[in-house]
Design a protein around this motif. Sequence first.
Motif, short mmCIF file in Angstrom:
data_model
loop_
_atom_site.label_atom_id
_atom_site.label_comp_id
_atom_site.label_asym_id
_atom_site.label_seq_id
_atom_site.Cartn_x
_atom_site.Cartn_y
_atom_site.Cartn_z
N ASP A 176 0.78 -1.21 -0.26
CA ASP A 176 0.09 0.07 -0.05
C ASP A 176 0.88 1.32 0.19
N GLU A 177 1.12 1.91 -1.06
CA GLU A 177 2.07 2.84 -1.59
C GLU A 177 3.09 2.89 -0.39
N PRO A 178 4.01 1.69 -0.67
CA PRO A 178 5.19 1.61 0.23
C PRO A 178 6.44 2.72 0.25
N THR A 179 6.31 3.37 -0.88
CA THR A 179 7.36 4.68 -0.97
C THR A 179 6.77 5.88 -0.61
N SER A 180 5.59 6.13 -0.38
CA SER A 180 5.06 7.36 -0.35
C SER A 180 5.57 8.20 0.66
N ALA A 181 6.01 7.45 1.75
CA ALA A 181 6.64 8.21 2.83
C ALA A 181 7.88 8.52 2.93
N LEU A 182 8.58 8.24 1.64
CA LEU A 182 10.09 8.03 1.72
C LEU A 182 10.46 9.30 0.59
N ASP A 183 11.69 9.89 0.86
CA ASP A 183 12.15 10.67 -0.25
C ASP A 183 12.73 9.95 -1.42
N PRO A 184 12.79 10.36 -2.58
CA PRO A 184 13.19 9.63 -3.80
C PRO A 184 14.26 8.50 -3.66
N GLU A 185 15.40 9.00 -3.02
CA GLU A 185 16.55 7.98 -2.99
C GLU A 185 16.20 6.97 -2.23
N LEU A 186 15.77 7.14 -1.04
CA LEU A 186 15.33 5.96 -0.15
C LEU A 186 14.02 4.98 -0.62
N GLY A 187 13.28 5.74 -1.55
CA GLY A 187 12.28 5.02 -2.28
C GLY A 187 13.03 3.90 -3.22
N LEU A 188 14.02 4.30 -3.93
CA LEU A 188 14.58 3.66 -4.84
C LEU A 188 15.11 2.26 -4.17
N GLU A 189 15.61 2.23 -2.88
CA GLU A 189 16.09 1.21 -2.12
C GLU A 189 14.88 0.11 -1.86
N VAL A 190 13.76 0.63 -1.69
CA VAL A 190 12.57 -0.21 -1.61
C VAL A 190 12.06 -0.80 -2.92
#
Length: 257
Positions: A176-190
């Motif tokens: 459920d929107e697993p990257t929405s609370a993260l900045d773009p670089e950290l979202g890339l890890e996920v």
Amino acid sequence: MSAAEGLGPRRFIKIEGLTKCYGSHVVFENINLDVHKGEVLAIIGPSGSGKSTLLRCINFLETPDAGKIIVDGIGVDADDRIDQAQCRRLRSKVGMVFQSFNLFPHLSVIDNIVLPQRRVLGRSKVDARDRGMQLLDRVGLADKADSYPARCSGGQQQRIAIARALALDPEVMLFDEPTSALDPELGLEVLAVMRELARSGMTMLVVTHEMSFAENVSENVLIMAEGKILEHGPAREVMRNPRHERTQRFLKAVTDR
């Protein structure tokens, strides 16, 4: 309901006539959907269209008001009195990762993964720790096993949450929107971990605003708006040649940002 009612040879999730309301507000109505074993389905659309609620109904974190859900041959019919034992069996097939990480702050990273295994699966402490370490290695965080969540970045915490969900051996993963609370670089890890899961053949339903993931990783895309499915089909076809005017407006808005 027989175990395999309505299921084709590869059909893994079947949703028929699913409806969810909060009082007089209809979140969605008469949703019908099939998902095959190993499929990655991206669910996109404007906020408030019912995407997250749909995921929560699939594993009965929210109770639908009508309709049937079948996961790997285990069916629950919201039109009848819901069988709680059958509901638990269905939930055991489904893992979920939320926007927020929901890790226990007073437990170490490894203990966050060990505890659900011991409580839900009855695994021994040794076996649960071994499984937890395997999964931390898989998400690239074996060195964080004895750290506490507060010492981990947001992207690391979300990867830990994915490892925790996988530790319960689900057949389906809901994101459920697993990257929405993260900045773009950290979202890339996920997203890298999710891509690896997709390559491994995990069946995944992903509510996301990551349009690149939707187009390039998922086989199919489902677009919801105002509680209805507007389009559902092969990812690139839907993303590049949307037919519905509301879909066209939504995709133009997210690509023009």
